[in-house]
Design an enzyme around this catalytic site. Structure first.
Site, PDB file in Angstrom:
ATOM      1  N   LYS A 113     131.333  85.126   6.332  1.00  0.00           N
ATOM      2  CA  LYS A 113     132.640  84.456   6.290  1.00  0.00           C
ATOM      3  C   LYS A 113     133.841  85.242   7.132  1.00  0.00           C
ATOM      4  O   LYS A 113     134.597  84.540   7.636  1.00  0.00           O
ATOM      5  CB  LYS A 113     133.061  84.328   4.865  1.00  0.00           C
ATOM      6  CG  LYS A 113     132.335  83.141   4.164  1.00  0.00           C
ATOM      7  CD  LYS A 113     132.850  82.748   2.878  1.00  0.00           C
ATOM      8  CE  LYS A 113     132.291  81.487   2.380  1.00  0.00           C
ATOM      9  NZ  LYS A 113     132.527  81.316   0.771  1.00  0.00           N
ATOM     10  N   LYS A 196     122.328  76.760   6.792  1.00  0.00           N
ATOM     11  CA  LYS A 196     122.396  75.990   5.485  1.00  0.00           C
ATOM     12  C   LYS A 196     123.633  74.609   5.624  1.00  0.00           C
ATOM     13  O   LYS A 196     124.333  74.965   6.453  1.00  0.00           O
ATOM     14  CB  LYS A 196     123.190  77.112   4.425  1.00  0.00           C
ATOM     15  CG  LYS A 196     123.550  76.621   3.100  1.00  0.00           C
ATOM     16  CD  LYS A 196     124.353  78.128   2.489  1.00  0.00           C
ATOM     17  CE  LYS A 196     125.400  78.129   2.803  1.00  0.00           C
ATOM     18  NZ  LYS A 196     126.349  79.113   1.701  1.00  0.00           N
ATOM     19  N   LYS A 199     130.145  73.139   3.897  1.00  0.00           N
ATOM     20  CA  LYS A 199     131.385  72.375   3.903  1.00  0.00           C
ATOM     21  C   LYS A 199     132.171  73.060   5.308  1.00  0.00           C
ATOM     22  O   LYS A 199     133.040  72.378   5.819  1.00  0.00           O
ATOM     23  CB  LYS A 199     132.358  72.673   2.848  1.00  0.00           C
ATOM     24  CG  LYS A 199     131.987  72.048   1.452  1.00  0.00           C
ATOM     25  CD  LYS A 199     132.905  72.569   0.200  1.00  0.00           C
ATOM     26  CE  LYS A 199     132.127  72.396  -0.900  1.00  0.00           C
ATOM     27  NZ  LYS A 199     132.698  73.427  -2.026  1.00  0.00           N
TER      28      LYS A 199
HETATM   29  P1  TYM Z   1     130.318  76.528  -3.423  1.00  0.00           P
HETATM   30  O1  TYM Z   1     131.506  76.030  -3.829  1.00  0.00           O
HETATM   31  O2  TYM Z   1     129.934  77.092  -1.998  1.00  0.00           O
HETATM   32  O3  TYM Z   1     129.104  75.888  -3.729  1.00  0.00           O
HETATM   33  C1  TYM Z   1     128.821  75.178  -5.053  1.00  0.00           C
HETATM   34  C2  TYM Z   1     127.457  75.190  -5.561  1.00  0.00           C
HETATM   35  O4  TYM Z   1     126.551  74.294  -4.548  1.00  0.00           O
HETATM   36  C3  TYM Z   1     125.648  75.316  -4.065  1.00  0.00           C
HETATM   37  N1  TYM Z   1     125.163  75.028  -2.599  1.00  0.00           N
HETATM   38  C4  TYM Z   1     123.913  74.585  -2.134  1.00  0.00           C
HETATM   39  N2  TYM Z   1     122.689  74.466  -2.727  1.00  0.00           N
HETATM   40  C5  TYM Z   1     121.717  74.061  -2.067  1.00  0.00           C
HETATM   41  N3  TYM Z   1     121.984  73.933  -0.730  1.00  0.00           N
HETATM   42  C6  TYM Z   1     123.057  74.123   0.219  1.00  0.00           C
HETATM   43  N4  TYM Z   1     123.107  73.847   1.082  1.00  0.00           N
HETATM   44  C7  TYM Z   1     124.231  74.445  -0.776  1.00  0.00           C
HETATM   45  N5  TYM Z   1     125.554  74.989  -0.381  1.00  0.00           N
HETATM   46  C8  TYM Z   1     126.003  75.102  -1.771  1.00  0.00           C
HETATM   47  C9  TYM Z   1     125.923  76.659  -4.170  1.00  0.00           C
HETATM   48  O5  TYM Z   1     124.885  77.545  -4.362  1.00  0.00           O
HETATM   49  C10 TYM Z   1     126.767  76.459  -5.586  1.00  0.00           C
HETATM   50  O6  TYM Z   1     125.838  76.751  -6.577  1.00  0.00           O
HETATM   51  N6  TYM Z   1     130.777  81.398  -5.346  1.00  0.00           N
HETATM   52  C11 TYM Z   1     130.264  80.207  -5.557  1.00  0.00           C
HETATM   53  C12 TYM Z   1     131.584  79.312  -6.506  1.00  0.00           C
HETATM   54  C13 TYM Z   1     131.570  80.485  -7.715  1.00  0.00           C
HETATM   55  C14 TYM Z   1     130.608  80.397  -8.719  1.00  0.00           C
HETATM   56  C15 TYM Z   1     131.290  81.206  -9.730  1.00  0.00           C
HETATM   57  C16 TYM Z   1     129.269  80.015  -9.064  1.00  0.00           C
HETATM   58  C17 TYM Z   1     132.643  80.954  -8.190  1.00  0.00           C
HETATM   59  N7  TYM Z   1     132.600  81.590  -9.366  1.00  0.00           N
HETATM   60  C18 TYM Z   1     130.667  81.542 -10.914  1.00  0.00           C
HETATM   61  C19 TYM Z   1     128.575  80.347 -10.062  1.00  0.00           C
HETATM   62  C20 TYM Z   1     129.515  81.128 -11.082  1.00  0.00           C
HETATM   63  C21 TYM Z   1     130.537  79.123  -4.300  1.00  0.00           C
HETATM   64  O7  TYM Z   1     131.372  79.456  -3.403  1.00  0.00           O
HETATM   65  O8  TYM Z   1     129.919  77.699  -4.505  1.00  0.00           O
END
Ligand code: TYM
Length: 334
Positions: A113, A196, A199
């Site tokens: 990032k 991957k 967004k």
């Molecule tokens: P974020 O917002 O990027 O994504 C949310 C969830 O979607 C999953 N994900 C995917 N799974 C499969 N294929 C993909 N291409 C893909 N893109 C995203 C992510 O693995 C996630 O489960 N850091 C985290 C948010 C967060 C969090 C937490 C998660 C903050 N605190 C505590 C769990 C527990 C994030 O940026 O997710």
């Protein structure tokens, strides 16, 4: 009976896409009846990169609406936005004083990032994983359903929990278990099967958003990168064909069938047959979600109320945990 306590989160940075849905949200819905479930729209994480305030507010409501439209039941599961529960930020600070620079330096997501201009990244982006550990451990959560890309952050959370316990000679924090489930734990870009679905990808044609309409879904899948070969009948035949593998994985994820099963149906057929079938399936899953989401968004006050109620229920769990953490660490309080 509850099998434990779940915490998971999603960032309100733009629309949710098929990767979020298949990698995480669909599993959240499936797990909510067996576990005490806490789901969070992580707006404090979103501001680790610049956000337009009006867009952040809108996106927080949209993400909340799409979680409800996907089947999160806010009568049982807790749904809220992170910034309404101050315990997250407070425990995040305390964990900044537990985690080591060396641990954070290894985080691949920060490297991705921050890119080349690392000196210009915010301190918040760097310490993002300590706040994520705080999200989970402020509830002493036992299980965390996430996509594959969050694995390293979960390992760091476990390190922080263990380190806190040993620094203070307590058995306070559990070791939360990642739940990374199914063939779609890593959904790839529609334009490049080795990166991957995300967004933040500049091209919208790399992903399917939960808000895309029928025509857009069909056209994105029609234009998805593939190769000229027909689909194989066995999984081994997908090795070295990342784009084909991704589309088969998406089909399996959406239908709840195995990849082997999909290949036994479509093996020998070209993408001219497979892509329209995949588009029909995708539309049958996504369209009801986006319709419901649009209906929910007509009443913002209702969404804000749901988030406020969820925040209150979340605080009722995390505030006593924080009080105990502060007592363990030696802070004076009356
Ligand atoms: P974020 O917002 O990027 O994504 C949310 C969830 O979607 C999953 N994900 C995917 N799974 C499969 N294929 C993909 N291409 C893909 N893109 C995203 C992510 O693995 C996630 O489960 N850091 C985290 C948010 C967060 C969090 C937490 C998660 C903050 N605190 C505590 C769990 C527990 C994030 O940026 O997710």
């Amino acid at each position: 009976m509850s099998k434990g306590r779940i915490f998971s989160g999603v960032q309100p940075t733009g629309n949710l896409h098929l990767g979020n849905y298949l990698g995480a949200i669909r599993n959240w819905v499936a797990l909510q009846s067996d576990f005490e479930s806490i789901y969070c729209v992580v707006d404090l994480h979103a501001v680790t990169v610049p956000q337009d305030p009006a867009a952040l507010r809108q996106s927080t409501r949209e993400v909340a609406a799409s979680l409800i439209a996907s089947g999160i039941d806010t009568k049982t599961a807790i749904l809220f936005n992170q910034s309404q529960v101050k315990e997250h930020a407070e425990l995040g600070w305390l964990f900044n004083c537990v985690a080591r620079l060396g641990w954070l330096n290894r985080m691949t997501q920060f490297k991705e990032k921050a890119g080349k201009n690392r000196e210009n990244a915010t301190v918040g982006l760097y310490s993002y994983p300590t706040l994520m550990a705080a999200d989970i451990l402020a509830y002493c959560a036992t299980h965390v359903p996430v996509g594959e890309d969050q694995k390293q952050h979960l390992e760091l959370t476990r390190d922080i929990a263990m380190s806190f316990n040993s620094m203070f000679g307590v058995e306070f924090f559990p070791q939360p278990e990642p739940l990374i489930q199914g063939t779609a734990a890593r959904v790839m870009s529609l334009r490049n099967g080795t990166s991957k679905m995300s967004k933040s990808d500049e091209s919208d044609f790399t992903r399917i958003n939960l808000t895309d309409d029928v025509d857009l879904i069909a056209s994105k899948l029609k234009k998805a990168k593939t190769d000229p070969e027909p689909l194989p009948s066995e999984i081994d035949g997908l090795a070295d064909r990342p784009e084909a593998r991704n589309l088969v994985g998406i089909y399996a994820g959406l239908s709840g069938r195995t990849e082997a099963d999909i290949l036994s149906e479509f093996g020998g057929q070209g993408f001219g047959v497979f892509k329209p079938a995949l588009a029909d399936l995708t539309i049958s899953v996504i369209s009801p979600i986006s319709e419901k989401m649009n209906a929910l968004l007509k009443d913002e006050t209702e969404i804000d109320q749901i988030l406020a109620d969820g925040a209150e229920r979340a605080r009722a769990i995390s505030a006593p945990i924080l009080a105990e953490v502060k007592d363990i660490m030696g802070f004076v309080a009356k």
